[in-house]
Design an enzyme around this catalytic site. Sequence first.
Site, PDB file in Angstrom:
ATOM      1  CG  ASP A 118      -2.064  -0.992   1.055  1.00 28.03           C
ATOM      2  OD1 ASP A 118      -2.584  -1.110  -0.062  1.00 28.03           O
ATOM      3  OD2 ASP A 118      -2.400  -1.671   2.045  1.00 28.03           O
ATOM      4  CG  ASP A 180      -6.723  -4.045  -4.001  1.00 30.02           C
ATOM      5  OD1 ASP A 180      -6.996  -5.080  -4.632  1.00 30.02           O
ATOM      6  OD2 ASP A 180      -7.326  -3.713  -2.972  1.00 30.02           O
TER       7      ASP A 180
HETATM    8  N1  GLY Z   1      -6.974  -1.735  -1.309  1.00 32.18           N
HETATM    9  C1  GLY Z   1      -7.980  -2.120  -0.417  1.00 32.18           C
HETATM   10  C2  GLY Z   1      -9.369  -1.920  -0.895  1.00 32.18           C
HETATM   11  O1  GLY Z   1      -9.637  -1.626  -2.024  1.00 32.18           O
HETATM   12  O2  GLY Z   1     -10.247  -2.108  -0.068  1.00 32.18           O
END
Ligand code: GLY
Length: 411
Positions: A118, A180
Amino acid sequence: MKKLEVYFLLMLITGMVGCGKKQENNKFNIDKNLDYCVTQASQTLKHIPEDSVMPRNITGKADGHWKFVPYNDWTSGFWPGTLWYLYEYTGEEKWKEEADRFSRYLTPLSVRSATDHDLGFQVFCSFGNGYRLTENSDYRKTILKTADTLATLYNPKVGTILSWPGMVDKMGWPHNTIIDNMMNLEMLFWASKNGGKDSLYDIAVKHAETTMKNHFRKDHSVYHVVVYDTITGKKVKGVTHQGYADNSLWARGQAWAIYGYTMTYRETGADKFLDFAQKVADVYLDRLPGDMIPFWDFDAPHIPDEPKDASAAAITASALLELSGYIKDPVKAAVYRESAEKMLGELSSPEYRSNDRNTAFLLHSTGHYPNGSEVDASIIYADYYYLEALVRLKKLREGKPVADPALVSNR
Ligand code: GLY
Protein backbone atom coordinates in the site's frame (compact mmCIF):
# COMPACT_ATOMS: atom_id res chain seq x y z
CA MET A 1 -26.13 -7.87 -28.28
CA LYS A 2 -24.23 -6.72 -25.18
CA LYS A 3 -25.39 -3.67 -23.24
CA LEU A 4 -22.28 -1.74 -24.26
CA GLU A 5 -22.87 -2.48 -27.95
CA VAL A 6 -26.47 -1.27 -27.63
CA TYR A 7 -25.13 1.88 -26.01
CA PHE A 8 -22.68 2.47 -28.90
CA LEU A 9 -25.56 2.08 -31.32
CA LEU A 10 -27.83 4.44 -29.42
CA MET A 11 -25.13 7.06 -29.31
CA LEU A 12 -24.72 6.81 -33.07
CA ILE A 13 -28.46 6.99 -33.71
CA THR A 14 -29.05 9.90 -31.36
CA GLY A 15 -25.99 11.69 -32.73
CA MET A 16 -24.34 12.11 -29.35
CA VAL A 17 -20.94 11.40 -30.83
CA GLY A 18 -19.38 14.58 -31.99
CA CYS A 19 -22.48 16.55 -31.01
CA GLY A 20 -21.04 19.15 -28.71
CA LYS A 21 -24.38 20.88 -28.21
CA LYS A 22 -26.12 17.84 -26.87
CA GLN A 23 -23.24 17.14 -24.47
CA GLU A 24 -23.37 20.79 -23.47
CA ASN A 25 -27.02 20.42 -22.48
CA ASN A 26 -26.22 17.41 -20.32
CA LYS A 27 -23.38 19.10 -18.46
CA PHE A 28 -23.50 19.32 -14.75
CA ASN A 29 -21.79 22.16 -12.98
CA ILE A 30 -18.29 20.99 -12.06
CA ASP A 31 -17.33 24.09 -10.11
CA LYS A 32 -20.45 23.80 -7.97
CA ASN A 33 -19.46 20.27 -7.05
CA LEU A 34 -15.84 21.22 -6.46
CA ASP A 35 -16.99 24.09 -4.23
CA TYR A 36 -19.05 21.56 -2.31
CA CYS A 37 -15.87 19.51 -1.73
CA VAL A 38 -14.09 22.65 -0.47
CA THR A 39 -16.92 23.31 2.02
CA GLN A 40 -17.03 19.74 3.29
CA ALA A 41 -13.24 19.45 3.66
CA SER A 42 -13.10 22.79 5.51
CA GLN A 43 -15.48 21.29 8.08
CA THR A 44 -13.45 18.07 8.34
CA LEU A 45 -10.27 20.08 8.96
CA LYS A 46 -11.92 21.70 11.98
CA HIS A 47 -12.73 18.29 13.47
CA ILE A 48 -9.36 16.57 13.20
CA PRO A 49 -8.57 16.01 16.86
CA GLU A 50 -4.78 15.90 16.97
CA ASP A 51 -1.67 15.92 14.82
CA SER A 52 -0.77 12.99 12.67
CA VAL A 53 -4.18 11.36 12.24
CA MET A 54 -6.18 11.08 9.05
CA PRO A 55 -9.94 10.75 8.48
CA ARG A 56 -10.78 7.27 7.17
CA ASN A 57 -14.51 6.53 7.40
CA ILE A 58 -17.90 7.40 8.81
CA THR A 59 -19.80 4.22 9.51
CA GLY A 60 -23.14 3.41 11.09
CA LYS A 61 -25.54 6.32 10.84
CA ALA A 62 -24.63 8.70 8.02
CA ASP A 63 -24.78 11.63 10.46
CA GLY A 64 -21.85 10.27 12.47
CA HIS A 65 -18.28 11.52 12.64
CA TRP A 66 -15.01 10.57 11.00
CA LYS A 67 -12.98 7.74 12.46
CA PHE A 68 -9.32 8.78 12.39
CA VAL A 69 -6.35 6.53 11.68
CA PRO A 70 -2.56 6.88 12.06
CA TYR A 71 -0.01 7.45 9.29
CA ASN A 72 0.60 3.74 8.75
CA ASP A 73 -3.02 2.87 7.88
CA TRP A 74 -3.35 1.90 4.20
CA THR A 75 -5.72 4.83 3.57
CA SER A 76 -3.47 7.52 5.10
CA GLY A 77 -2.47 9.09 1.76
CA PHE A 78 -5.99 9.94 0.63
CA TRP A 79 -6.63 12.86 2.99
CA PRO A 80 -3.38 14.68 2.11
CA GLY A 81 -4.10 13.82 -1.54
CA THR A 82 -7.55 15.37 -1.20
CA LEU A 83 -5.99 18.52 0.24
CA TRP A 84 -3.57 18.70 -2.71
CA TYR A 85 -6.45 18.49 -5.19
CA LEU A 86 -8.26 21.25 -3.30
CA TYR A 87 -5.10 23.36 -3.57
CA GLU A 88 -4.96 22.61 -7.30
CA TYR A 89 -8.59 23.71 -7.70
CA THR A 90 -8.59 26.80 -5.48
CA GLY A 91 -4.96 27.94 -5.81
CA GLU A 92 -5.26 29.03 -2.17
CA GLU A 93 -2.17 28.86 0.07
CA LYS A 94 -4.28 27.61 2.97
CA TRP A 95 -4.84 24.27 1.20
CA LYS A 96 -1.20 23.98 0.21
CA GLU A 97 -0.13 24.46 3.84
CA GLU A 98 -2.59 21.85 5.08
CA ALA A 99 -1.65 19.43 2.30
CA ASP A 100 2.02 19.85 3.14
CA ARG A 101 1.37 19.39 6.88
CA PHE A 102 -0.63 16.19 6.46
CA SER A 103 1.70 14.77 3.79
CA ARG A 104 4.71 15.17 6.05
CA TYR A 105 3.09 13.01 8.73
CA LEU A 106 3.66 10.12 6.30
CA THR A 107 7.43 10.65 5.99
CA PRO A 108 8.25 7.73 8.34
CA LEU A 109 6.85 5.37 5.70
CA SER A 110 9.88 6.17 3.55
CA VAL A 111 12.38 4.95 6.13
CA ARG A 112 10.84 1.75 7.45
CA SER A 113 10.82 -1.63 5.82
CA ALA A 114 7.82 -2.60 3.73
CA THR A 115 4.92 -4.28 5.49
CA ASP A 116 2.69 -4.35 2.41
CA HIS A 117 2.11 -2.97 -1.10
CA ASP A 118 0.00 0.00 0.00
CA LEU A 119 3.04 2.31 0.06
CA GLY A 120 2.01 3.64 -3.34
CA PHE A 121 -1.48 4.64 -2.21
CA GLN A 122 0.02 6.20 0.91
CA VAL A 123 3.02 8.06 -0.45
CA PHE A 124 2.09 8.75 -4.08
CA CYS A 125 -1.42 10.15 -3.46
CA SER A 126 0.15 12.51 -0.90
CA PHE A 127 3.74 13.37 -1.89
CA GLY A 128 3.17 12.46 -5.55
CA ASN A 129 0.42 15.05 -5.94
CA GLY A 130 2.47 17.44 -3.81
CA TYR A 131 5.50 17.11 -6.10
CA ARG A 132 3.34 17.44 -9.22
CA LEU A 133 2.04 20.79 -7.95
CA THR A 134 5.11 22.22 -6.19
CA GLU A 135 8.26 20.35 -7.33
CA ASN A 136 9.40 20.38 -3.70
CA SER A 137 12.63 18.34 -3.64
CA ASP A 138 11.89 16.95 -0.14
CA TYR A 139 8.81 15.25 -1.58
CA ARG A 140 10.83 13.81 -4.43
CA LYS A 141 13.35 12.27 -2.01
CA THR A 142 10.55 10.75 0.06
CA ILE A 143 8.93 9.19 -3.01
CA LEU A 144 12.23 7.79 -4.30
CA LYS A 145 13.05 6.16 -0.96
CA THR A 146 9.58 4.69 -0.68
CA ALA A 147 9.67 3.31 -4.22
CA ASP A 148 12.86 1.43 -3.34
CA THR A 149 11.13 0.08 -0.24
CA LEU A 150 8.11 -1.10 -2.25
CA ALA A 151 10.43 -2.83 -4.71
CA THR A 152 11.82 -5.02 -1.90
CA LEU A 153 8.52 -6.95 -2.05
CA TYR A 154 9.09 -7.92 -5.70
CA ASN A 155 9.66 -11.61 -6.38
CA PRO A 156 11.46 -12.06 -9.74
CA LYS A 157 10.56 -15.74 -9.89
CA VAL A 158 6.85 -14.87 -9.90
CA GLY A 159 7.12 -11.51 -11.62
CA THR A 160 4.92 -9.60 -9.17
CA ILE A 161 5.10 -7.69 -5.91
CA LEU A 162 4.02 -9.53 -2.76
CA SER A 163 0.96 -7.54 -1.72
CA TRP A 164 0.29 -8.85 1.76
CA PRO A 165 3.29 -10.31 3.63
CA GLY A 166 0.96 -10.70 6.63
CA MET A 167 -1.21 -13.18 4.71
CA VAL A 168 1.66 -15.55 3.88
CA ASP A 169 1.29 -17.45 7.15
CA LYS A 170 -2.18 -16.31 8.18
CA MET A 171 -3.86 -17.55 4.99
CA GLY A 172 -1.20 -19.95 3.73
CA TRP A 173 -0.72 -17.77 0.62
CA PRO A 174 3.06 -18.03 0.02
CA HIS A 175 3.23 -15.26 -2.57
CA ASN A 176 -0.01 -13.32 -2.94
CA THR A 177 -0.80 -10.45 -5.27
CA ILE A 178 -4.03 -8.47 -5.16
CA ILE A 179 -5.42 -6.50 -8.07
CA ASP A 180 -5.29 -3.29 -5.99
CA ASN A 181 -1.49 -3.57 -6.30
CA MET A 182 -1.71 -2.31 -9.90
CA MET A 183 -2.36 1.16 -8.47
CA ASN A 184 0.95 1.22 -6.63
CA LEU A 185 2.94 0.74 -9.83
CA GLU A 186 2.44 4.43 -10.59
CA MET A 187 4.97 5.34 -7.89
CA LEU A 188 7.52 2.92 -9.39
CA PHE A 189 7.06 4.32 -12.91
CA TRP A 190 7.40 7.84 -11.58
CA ALA A 191 10.52 7.06 -9.52
CA SER A 192 12.22 5.36 -12.49
CA LYS A 193 11.80 8.56 -14.52
CA ASN A 194 12.75 10.96 -11.74
CA GLY A 195 16.16 9.82 -10.58
CA GLY A 196 15.32 6.33 -9.28
CA LYS A 197 16.65 3.04 -10.60
CA ASP A 198 15.70 1.80 -14.09
CA SER A 199 14.83 -1.54 -12.49
CA LEU A 200 11.76 0.08 -10.89
CA TYR A 201 10.31 0.57 -14.36
CA ASP A 202 11.08 -3.04 -15.29
CA ILE A 203 9.44 -4.31 -12.09
CA ALA A 204 6.30 -2.28 -12.77
CA VAL A 205 6.01 -3.53 -16.35
CA LYS A 206 6.62 -7.15 -15.36
CA HIS A 207 4.07 -6.91 -12.55
CA ALA A 208 1.47 -5.53 -14.98
CA GLU A 209 2.22 -8.25 -17.54
CA THR A 210 2.12 -11.10 -15.02
CA THR A 211 -1.12 -9.75 -13.55
CA MET A 212 -2.63 -9.46 -17.03
CA LYS A 213 -1.84 -13.14 -17.60
CA ASN A 214 -3.00 -14.58 -14.28
CA HIS A 215 -5.51 -12.30 -12.63
CA PHE A 216 -8.36 -12.35 -15.14
CA ARG A 217 -11.01 -14.80 -16.21
CA LYS A 218 -11.90 -15.35 -19.86
CA ASP A 219 -14.47 -12.52 -19.78
CA HIS A 220 -11.82 -10.15 -18.31
CA SER A 221 -13.45 -9.98 -14.91
CA VAL A 222 -10.85 -9.99 -12.17
CA TYR A 223 -9.92 -12.19 -9.22
CA HIS A 224 -9.19 -10.17 -6.12
CA VAL A 225 -6.18 -12.27 -5.03
CA VAL A 226 -3.88 -14.57 -6.96
CA VAL A 227 -1.76 -16.97 -4.95
CA TYR A 228 1.59 -18.02 -6.44
CA ASP A 229 4.09 -20.74 -5.63
CA THR A 230 7.32 -19.04 -4.55
CA ILE A 231 9.51 -21.91 -5.78
CA THR A 232 8.08 -22.46 -9.27
CA GLY A 233 6.69 -18.93 -9.64
CA LYS A 234 3.48 -20.46 -11.02
CA LYS A 235 -0.09 -19.44 -10.24
CA VAL A 236 -1.72 -21.70 -7.64
CA LYS A 237 -5.23 -20.21 -7.56
CA GLY A 238 -7.40 -17.12 -7.82
CA VAL A 239 -9.45 -16.32 -4.72
CA THR A 240 -11.26 -13.47 -3.05
CA HIS A 241 -10.75 -11.62 0.19
CA GLN A 242 -13.14 -8.67 0.01
CA GLY A 243 -15.55 -9.97 -2.62
CA TYR A 244 -18.56 -12.26 -2.36
CA ALA A 245 -16.92 -15.44 -3.67
CA ASP A 246 -13.72 -16.58 -5.36
CA ASN A 247 -15.41 -16.49 -8.74
CA SER A 248 -17.51 -13.39 -8.25
CA LEU A 249 -16.73 -9.92 -9.55
CA TRP A 250 -15.80 -7.63 -6.67
CA ALA A 251 -16.67 -4.13 -7.93
CA ARG A 252 -13.72 -2.20 -6.51
CA GLY A 253 -11.29 -4.84 -7.75
CA GLN A 254 -12.44 -4.27 -11.33
CA ALA A 255 -12.23 -0.52 -10.75
CA TRP A 256 -8.59 -0.84 -9.62
CA ALA A 257 -7.90 -2.87 -12.77
CA ILE A 258 -9.44 -0.25 -15.09
CA TYR A 259 -7.47 2.53 -13.44
CA GLY A 260 -4.28 0.48 -13.14
CA TYR A 261 -4.09 -0.56 -16.80
CA THR A 262 -5.01 2.92 -18.04
CA MET A 263 -2.17 4.36 -15.96
CA THR A 264 0.21 1.60 -17.13
CA TYR A 265 -0.58 2.51 -20.74
CA ARG A 266 0.10 6.18 -19.96
CA GLU A 267 3.50 5.33 -18.45
CA THR A 268 4.63 2.75 -21.05
CA GLY A 269 2.87 3.70 -24.28
CA ALA A 270 2.43 -0.04 -24.96
CA ASP A 271 -0.74 -0.81 -26.94
CA LYS A 272 -1.27 -4.13 -25.19
CA PHE A 273 -2.05 -2.24 -21.98
CA LEU A 274 -4.44 0.13 -23.75
CA ASP A 275 -6.29 -2.82 -25.31
CA PHE A 276 -6.46 -4.51 -21.96
CA ALA A 277 -7.71 -1.41 -20.13
CA GLN A 278 -10.63 -1.33 -22.58
CA LYS A 279 -11.42 -5.00 -22.07
CA VAL A 280 -11.55 -4.66 -18.30
CA ALA A 281 -13.56 -1.44 -18.58
CA ASP A 282 -16.08 -3.01 -20.96
CA VAL A 283 -16.99 -5.92 -18.70
CA TYR A 284 -17.55 -3.48 -15.83
CA LEU A 285 -19.72 -1.14 -17.94
CA ASP A 286 -21.63 -4.02 -19.40
CA ARG A 287 -22.67 -5.30 -15.98
CA LEU A 288 -23.55 -1.98 -14.30
CA PRO A 289 -27.06 -1.27 -13.02
CA GLY A 290 -28.99 1.63 -14.60
CA ASP A 291 -27.72 4.31 -12.20
CA MET A 292 -24.08 3.46 -13.11
CA ILE A 293 -23.11 2.83 -9.46
CA PRO A 294 -22.23 -0.83 -8.85
CA PHE A 295 -23.37 -3.01 -6.00
CA TRP A 296 -20.37 -3.92 -3.85
CA ASP A 297 -20.00 -7.17 -5.79
CA PHE A 298 -21.59 -7.68 -9.21
CA ASP A 299 -22.51 -11.24 -8.16
CA ALA A 300 -23.75 -10.50 -4.64
CA PRO A 301 -26.68 -12.85 -4.04
CA HIS A 302 -29.47 -10.40 -3.09
CA ILE A 303 -29.16 -7.71 -5.76
CA PRO A 304 -30.91 -5.22 -5.78
CA ASP A 305 -31.03 -5.47 -1.98
CA GLU A 306 -27.28 -5.20 -1.55
CA PRO A 307 -25.14 -2.22 -0.54
CA LYS A 308 -23.67 -0.09 -3.31
CA ASP A 309 -20.02 0.89 -3.61
CA ALA A 310 -19.67 4.56 -4.49
CA SER A 311 -15.88 4.23 -4.17
CA ALA A 312 -15.75 1.83 -7.14
CA ALA A 313 -17.81 4.32 -9.16
CA ALA A 314 -15.50 7.22 -8.26
CA ILE A 315 -12.33 5.27 -9.12
CA THR A 316 -13.86 4.11 -12.40
CA ALA A 317 -15.12 7.57 -13.36
CA SER A 318 -11.64 9.01 -12.87
CA ALA A 319 -10.05 6.17 -14.86
CA LEU A 320 -12.54 6.40 -17.74
CA LEU A 321 -11.95 10.13 -18.12
CA GLU A 322 -8.28 9.37 -18.66
CA LEU A 323 -8.93 6.32 -20.84
CA SER A 324 -11.32 8.25 -23.08
CA GLY A 325 -8.43 10.51 -24.06
CA TYR A 326 -6.33 7.61 -25.37
CA ILE A 327 -8.96 5.95 -27.58
CA LYS A 328 -8.75 6.67 -31.30
CA ASP A 329 -12.26 5.39 -32.10
CA PRO A 330 -14.43 8.48 -31.43
CA VAL A 331 -17.53 6.43 -30.65
CA LYS A 332 -15.81 4.36 -28.02
CA ALA A 333 -14.00 7.38 -26.57
CA ALA A 334 -17.37 9.12 -26.27
CA VAL A 335 -18.89 6.10 -24.52
CA TYR A 336 -16.15 6.17 -21.87
CA ARG A 337 -16.41 9.94 -21.41
CA GLU A 338 -20.22 9.91 -21.28
CA SER A 339 -20.21 6.97 -18.86
CA ALA A 340 -17.78 8.76 -16.55
CA GLU A 341 -19.90 11.92 -16.64
CA LYS A 342 -23.02 9.93 -15.81
CA MET A 343 -21.25 8.29 -12.87
CA LEU A 344 -20.16 11.69 -11.60
CA GLY A 345 -23.66 13.07 -12.12
CA GLU A 346 -25.13 10.27 -10.03
CA LEU A 347 -22.46 10.57 -7.32
CA SER A 348 -23.24 14.29 -7.17
CA SER A 349 -26.97 13.70 -6.66
CA PRO A 350 -28.71 13.93 -3.26
CA GLU A 351 -28.74 10.10 -3.14
CA TYR A 352 -24.94 9.87 -2.94
CA ARG A 353 -23.80 13.23 -1.61
CA SER A 354 -23.31 13.56 2.15
CA ASN A 355 -24.44 17.22 2.08
CA ASP A 356 -25.07 18.27 5.66
CA ARG A 357 -25.43 14.73 7.01
CA ASN A 358 -21.68 14.47 7.54
CA THR A 359 -18.51 16.22 6.34
CA ALA A 360 -17.39 13.57 3.86
CA PHE A 361 -18.18 14.19 0.18
CA LEU A 362 -20.02 10.93 -0.49
CA LEU A 363 -22.21 8.29 1.14
CA HIS A 364 -22.72 4.59 0.23
CA SER A 365 -19.31 3.01 -0.17
CA THR A 366 -18.49 -0.52 0.90
CA GLY A 367 -15.02 -1.31 2.21
CA HIS A 368 -14.95 -4.93 3.38
CA TYR A 369 -18.37 -6.57 3.26
CA PRO A 370 -17.28 -10.11 4.27
CA ASN A 371 -15.72 -8.60 7.41
CA GLY A 372 -18.78 -6.50 8.09
CA SER A 373 -16.60 -3.39 8.09
CA GLU A 374 -17.28 -0.10 6.29
CA VAL A 375 -20.55 -1.32 4.79
CA ASP A 376 -22.65 1.48 3.29
CA ALA A 377 -20.27 4.07 4.68
CA SER A 378 -18.50 7.30 3.81
CA ILE A 379 -14.91 6.33 3.02
CA ILE A 380 -11.98 8.65 2.36
CA TYR A 381 -10.82 6.99 -0.87
CA ALA A 382 -14.26 7.42 -2.45
CA ASP A 383 -13.94 11.14 -1.72
CA TYR A 384 -10.36 11.26 -3.07
CA TYR A 385 -11.19 9.66 -6.43
CA TYR A 386 -14.45 11.62 -6.75
CA LEU A 387 -12.51 14.87 -6.33
CA GLU A 388 -9.78 13.64 -8.69
CA ALA A 389 -12.43 12.83 -11.30
CA LEU A 390 -14.02 16.28 -10.95
CA VAL A 391 -10.62 17.95 -11.37
CA ARG A 392 -9.93 15.73 -14.39
CA LEU A 393 -13.29 16.54 -15.98
CA LYS A 394 -12.65 20.25 -15.49
CA LYS A 395 -9.29 19.85 -17.28
CA LEU A 396 -10.93 17.92 -20.12
CA ARG A 397 -13.52 20.62 -20.60
CA GLU A 398 -10.70 23.16 -20.73
CA GLY A 399 -8.98 21.06 -23.43
CA LYS A 400 -6.11 19.99 -21.15
CA PRO A 401 -4.81 16.42 -20.65
CA VAL A 402 -6.07 14.84 -17.43
CA ALA A 403 -2.76 13.23 -16.53
CA ASP A 404 0.74 13.49 -17.93
CA PRO A 405 3.21 10.63 -17.97
CA ALA A 406 5.98 11.21 -15.43
CA LEU A 407 7.80 13.86 -17.41
CA VAL A 408 11.37 14.02 -16.18
CA SER A 409 13.19 11.10 -17.68
CA ASN A 410 16.58 9.64 -16.82
CA ARG A 411 16.00 6.57 -18.94
N1 GLY B 1 -6.97 -1.73 -1.31
C1 GLY B 1 -7.98 -2.12 -0.42
C2 GLY B 1 -9.37 -1.92 -0.90
O1 GLY B 1 -9.64 -1.63 -2.02
O2 GLY B 1 -10.25 -2.11 -0.07
